[in-house]
Design a protein around this motif. Structure first.
Motif: not given
Length: 107
Positions: A6-23
């Motif tokens: 269930s945890a794996i399925r929930t993780y895969k179904e989550r909306a992943a935030p796409a974007g630009i990042y800085a290091l």
């Protein structure tokens, strides 16, 4: 076992935030800008490749080798709306904007 699945399925179904990042590396004073389809996990990927000595950015790898990971900061600089993710030239323009604004190198 069911909880794990269930945890794996929930993780895969989550909306992943796409974007630009800085290091930013405090030890070297350098900055880098990149983009990711999932900002929640990109730092783990970056750290993994740096530890292996195989990051594709030679300048970031050199800063890591010289100064270590202490002082390496991660910042989300732009999160894309799920229905408005720039691609191609539009993505290149956004990356160029942030590199200029932050005086950063590409990742």
């Amino acid at each position: 076992m069911t909880d794990r699945k269930s945890a794996i399925r929930t993780y895969k179904e989550r909306a992943a935030p796409a974007g630009i990042y800085a290091l930013r590396h405090a030890g070297s004073g350098q900055s880098w800008v990149g983009h990711a389809a999932d900002l929640d996990v990109v730092m783990n990927r970056v750290l993994f490749t740096l530890r292996l000595g195989s990051h594709r950015s030679a300048s970031l790898q050199a800063a890591w080798n010289d100064h270590g990971g202490e002082g390496l900061g991660f910042e989300r600089v732009e999160v894309f709306a799920a229905d408005a993710k720039p691609e191609g030239e539009a993505l290149k323009a956004r990356l160029a904007h942030w590199r200029t604004k932050l005086a950063a190198q590409p990742l």
